[in-house]
Design a protein around this motif. Structure first.
Motif, PDB file in Angstrom:
ATOM      1  N   VAL A   1      39.438  37.621  33.588  1.00  0.00           N
ATOM      2  CA  VAL A   1      37.915  38.657  34.885  1.00  0.00           C
ATOM      3  C   VAL A   1      38.358  39.891  35.166  1.00  0.00           C
ATOM      4  CG1 VAL A   1      37.646  37.861  36.454  1.00  0.00           C
ATOM      5  CG2 VAL A   1      38.777  35.412  35.809  1.00  0.00           C
ATOM      6  N   HIS A   2      37.418  40.131  34.856  1.00  0.00           N
ATOM      7  CA  HIS A   2      37.621  41.408  34.510  1.00  0.00           C
ATOM      8  C   HIS A   2      36.485  42.615  35.589  1.00  0.00           C
ATOM      9  CE1 HIS A   2      39.678  42.767  30.622  1.00  0.00           C
ATOM     10  NE2 HIS A   2      39.086  40.719  30.036  1.00  0.00           N
ATOM     11  N   GLU A   3      36.241  43.916  36.665  1.00  0.00           N
ATOM     12  CA  GLU A   3      36.404  43.816  37.538  1.00  0.00           C
ATOM     13  C   GLU A   3      35.088  44.583  37.049  1.00  0.00           C
ATOM     14  OE1 GLU A   3      36.878  46.608  41.519  1.00  0.00           O
ATOM     15  OE2 GLU A   3      38.307  45.447  41.197  1.00  0.00           O
ATOM     16  N   GLU A   4      33.560  44.303  37.536  1.00  0.00           N
ATOM     17  CA  GLU A   4      32.217  45.263  36.647  1.00  0.00           C
ATOM     18  C   GLU A   4      32.265  47.053  37.536  1.00  0.00           C
ATOM     19  OE1 GLU A   4      30.093  45.414  34.282  1.00  0.00           O
ATOM     20  OE2 GLU A   4      29.456  42.963  35.315  1.00  0.00           O
ATOM     21  N   ASN A   5      32.372  47.774  36.541  1.00  0.00           N
ATOM     22  CA  ASN A   5      31.900  49.203  37.172  1.00  0.00           C
ATOM     23  C   ASN A   5      30.144  48.693  37.193  1.00  0.00           C
ATOM     24  OD1 ASN A   5      31.453  51.327  37.327  1.00  0.00           O
ATOM     25  ND2 ASN A   5      31.664  52.311  34.970  1.00  0.00           N
ATOM     26  N   LEU A   6      29.982  48.707  38.448  1.00  0.00           N
ATOM     27  CA  LEU A   6      28.978  48.530  39.085  1.00  0.00           C
ATOM     28  C   LEU A   6      27.882  49.596  38.442  1.00  0.00           C
ATOM     29  CD1 LEU A   6      29.462  47.365  42.694  1.00  0.00           C
ATOM     30  CD2 LEU A   6      28.496  45.419  40.536  1.00  0.00           C
ATOM     31  N   PRO A   7      27.911  50.738  38.376  1.00  0.00           N
ATOM     32  CA  PRO A   7      26.509  51.491  38.469  1.00  0.00           C
ATOM     33  C   PRO A   7      26.481  51.597  36.866  1.00  0.00           C
ATOM     34  CG  PRO A   7      28.410  52.987  39.123  1.00  0.00           C
ATOM     35  CD  PRO A   7      29.190  51.293  39.508  1.00  0.00           C
ATOM     36  N   ASP A   8      27.189  50.642  35.939  1.00  0.00           N
ATOM     37  CA  ASP A   8      27.343  51.035  35.112  1.00  0.00           C
ATOM     38  C   ASP A   8      26.942  49.338  34.158  1.00  0.00           C
ATOM     39  OD1 ASP A   8      27.685  53.804  33.985  1.00  0.00           O
ATOM     40  OD2 ASP A   8      29.535  54.176  33.772  1.00  0.00           O
ATOM     41  N   ALA A   9      26.794  48.452  34.993  1.00  0.00           N
ATOM     42  CA  ALA A   9      26.903  47.274  35.190  1.00  0.00           C
ATOM     43  C   ALA A   9      25.119  46.638  33.749  1.00  0.00           C
ATOM     44  CB  ALA A   9      26.217  46.600  36.793  1.00  0.00           C
ATOM     45  N   PRO A  10      25.191  45.855  33.341  1.00  0.00           N
ATOM     46  CA  PRO A  10      24.017  45.647  32.431  1.00  0.00           C
ATOM     47  C   PRO A  10      23.166  44.939  32.362  1.00  0.00           C
ATOM     48  CG  PRO A  10      26.082  44.557  31.347  1.00  0.00           C
ATOM     49  CD  PRO A  10      26.775  45.458  32.675  1.00  0.00           C
ATOM     50  N   ARG A  11      21.640  45.295  33.359  1.00  0.00           N
ATOM     51  CA  ARG A  11      20.524  45.458  33.777  1.00  0.00           C
ATOM     52  C   ARG A  11      19.783  44.181  33.041  1.00  0.00           C
ATOM     53  NH1 ARG A  11      18.842  49.612  38.111  1.00  0.00           N
ATOM     54  NH2 ARG A  11      20.890  49.662  39.031  1.00  0.00           N
TER      55      ARG A  11
END
Length: 453
Positions: free
Chosen positions: A266-276
Motif C-alpha cells: 500500500v502506497h500513500e497517494e500524492n493528492l495534487p498529482d493524483a490521476p483523475r
C-alpha cells in the motif's frame, strides 16, 4: 506468426521454455526464406516433427520401464522406483497433449491479462501498484522451475561425478548398456526424459500458478479502489481539498485496517498529482430516490469503473476454469495414485535401505508440496473473490446516495458467488479437496493391503 505478445521479457522466457519441450508451437516461418513463408504448412509440419521427437523420448523410456516391470514380477518388492517413474511417464503423455490442445486458450488468457489488467488502483488516500505482484509471480515461477528441475535431474549428476557407467534408471535395454557408445546414448536418452518430466510438469503447473497470482493481485487493486471510492469521487470533482487532507490525517492516525490485501503493498497517494477520470452524467432518479445527492455523478462514475474491473476479473477466472479443469483433474489423479504407491511400497518392504528411504521421502515431499500448492492456489482465488463486498463496506457508503447504493448492491450480489477452479467440473480446488485426496489415497492403499493379504 506468434500469437503471443512478446513485450514482456518474463513472458519471453516462459514462452521459450514451453517451446523448448514442444508444449507450445514455435513460429518457424521467421527463419524460412521469404518465398516459403506461410506456404505448404511448413511451420506446422516442423512443430509436429519436433513434438514427435519429444514424444519418442517419453514413449521409449515408458516402454522400457514396462518391460522391466514384466520381467521382474517375481521380485515385486524391488520395483518401487520403477513403478513410480512408469506412472509419471504415463501421465506425461496426456499432459503434454493437453498443453498443445489448449494453447489458444492460454494465449487468450495471457493477452487478456496484458491488455485489460490494471497497473494501479484508482486515485484515493492510498493506492496499490501491480508491478510488485508481477515481480513476485516471476520470482515464484523461477523458484518452482528450479525446484522441479533439481528434483528430476539430480540423479544424473551422480554417475558423472563418480565417473562410472551407471544409468539413473536401472531398466531393461535390448543391448548391452555397459559398452560405449551405447551407454552414453542410453544415458543421454534418460537425461532428456528426466529433463522433459521436470519441464512439462513444472511449466504446466507454474503457468496456472502465475495466472492465479496475477488475478489475486488484480483483486487487491479492486479492493483498494472500492475502499477509496468516496475519496476517488472527491478527487475527480476537483474540490474537497480540505476534506481529503482531513481524511489523510485520519487514515494515518487510525489503527491499521484489516489485512484485506494478498500482496500488501500500500502506497500513500500524492493528492495534487493524483490521476483523475472524466465524470459522466447519470440518468435522473425519481424524486423519492433523490437523497444524498452530493457527488452523485462522481460516485457513480468511480463505482462503475470498479464494476467494469470486477467484470473483467470474473471473466478471466471463468476462462481460466475452462482452460485448466482437465489439467487439474489429471494432476489430482496422478497425486492420488502416487501417494497410494508410495505408502504401499513403504509399508510392504521389510528390508528398506537408506537410499530407498531417501527416494520415498523425496517423492512424498514433492507430491505433497504439489498437492498443497494446487489446493492453496484454488482456495486463495476463491477467498479473494469473496472479499469484494468487504472492501466496499470499508468505504463510507452511508454518505452516498441512491445511484451509488444500487450499484453497490450489484457488486454485493455478484461477490456472494465465489469464482472457483474445478477438476473436470466435479471437484472444487480448495482445502476440502486436499483432505479428500489424502483420504482417497489412504483408502486405495488400504484396499491394496487387503488384496495382498
Amino acid at each position: 506468426m506468434d500469437k503471443l505478445p512478446t513485450r514482456s521479457p518474463e513472458l519471453k522466457i516462459v514462452t521459450r521454455l514451453m517451446q523448448s519441450v514442444a508444449l507450445w508451437p514455435y513460429d518457424y516461418d521467421r527463419h524460412l526464406p521469404g518465398w516459403l513463408r506461410g506456404r505448404y504448412h511448413l511451420s506446422t509440419a516442423l512443430n509436429v516433427l519436433y513434438y514427435l521427437v519429444w514424444l519418442f523420448i517419453n514413449l521409449h523410456i515408458l516402454v522400457l520401464h514396462v518391460k522391466t516391470i514384466l520381467d521382474r514380477l517375481d521380485s515385486f518388492q524391488d520395483l518401487f522406483l520403477i513403478l513410480v517413474t512408469t506412472f509419471i511417464y504415463c501421465v506425461m503423455v496426456p499432459v503434454s497433449l493437453y498443453c498443445q490442445l489448449y494453447y489458444d486458450k492460454n494465449v487468450e488468457l495471457i493477452q487478456m491479462s496484458m491488455l485489460l489488467f490494471r497497473k494501479r488502483s484508482a486515485a484515493g488516500i492510498t493506492y496499490i501498484k501491480f508491478e510488485p505482484t508481477k515481480q513476485f509471480v516471476f520470482k515464484m515461477f523461477k523458484m518452482w522451475i528450479i525446484g522441479c528441475m533439481f528434483g528430476t535431474m539430480h540423479w544424473a549428476i551422480y554417475p558423472i561425478l563418480q565417473r562410472e557407467k551407471i544409468l539413473p534408471f536401472q531398466i531393461w535395454y535390448p543391448f548391452d548398456v555397459h559398452r560405449s557408445p551405447l551407454c552414453e546414448l542410453a544415458f543421454l536418452g534418460q537425461v532428456l526424459g528426466q529433463y522433459q518430466v521436470g519441464m512439462v510438469f513444472g511449466l504446466a503447473g507454474s503457468l496456472l500458478m502465475m495466472h492465479i497470482f496475477m488475478v489475486c493481485g488484480q483483486f487487491d487493486i479492486l479492493f483498494c479502489s472500492l475502499a477509496n471510492v468516496y475519496n476517488t469521487a472527491m478527487i475527480n470533482s476537483g474540490g474537497y481539498k480540505l476534506k481529503l487532507a482531513t481524511a489523510r490525517i485520519m487514515y494515518k492516525s487510525s489503527e491499521r485496517r484489516p489485512n484485506l490485501y494478498y500482496f500488501n503493498e500500500v502506497h500513500e497517494e500524492n493528492l495534487p498529482d493524483a490521476p483523475r477520470t472524466k465524470t459522466k452524467e447519470i440518468a435522473a432518479l425519481p424524486q423519492k430516490h433523490n437523497y444524498l445527492p452530493k457527488l452523485s455523478n462522481e460516485l457513480a462514475t468511480a463505482l462503475d469503473d470498479c464494476i467494469d474491473h470486477h467484470s473483467v476479473l470474473i471473466k478471466f477466472c471463468h476462462k481460466m476454469e475452462e482452460c485448466y479443469h482437465p489439467f487439474i483433474m489429471m494432476k489430482l489423479g496422478q497425486i492420488v495414485v502416487q501417494l497410494c504407491l508410495l505408502v504401499y511400497m513403504t509399508t510392504s518392504q521389510d528390508d528398506l535401505t537408506l537410499m530407498k528411504l531417501m527416494d520415498i521421502c523425496e517423492y512424498l515431499m514433492l507430491t505433497m508440496t504439489e498437492l498443497f500448492l494446487l489446493c492453496y492456489l484454488g482456495q486463495t482465488m476463491k477467498v479473494q473473490s469473496m472479499k469484494v463486498g468487504d472492501a466496499l463496506m470499508m468505504s463510507p457508503w452511508y454518505e452516498c446516495g441512491a445511484a451509488f447504493r444500487k450499484r453497490a448492491q450489484l457488486i454485493q450480489i455478484i461477490s456472494i458467488h465465489p469464482v472457483r477452479l474445478t477438476a473436470m467440473k466435479l471437484y472444487d480446488l480448495d482445502f476440502e479437496t486436499y483432505y479428500m485426496v489424502l483420504k482417497a489415497s489412504f483408502s486405495y492403499y488400504t484396499l491394496l493391503k487387503k488384496l495382498q493379504q
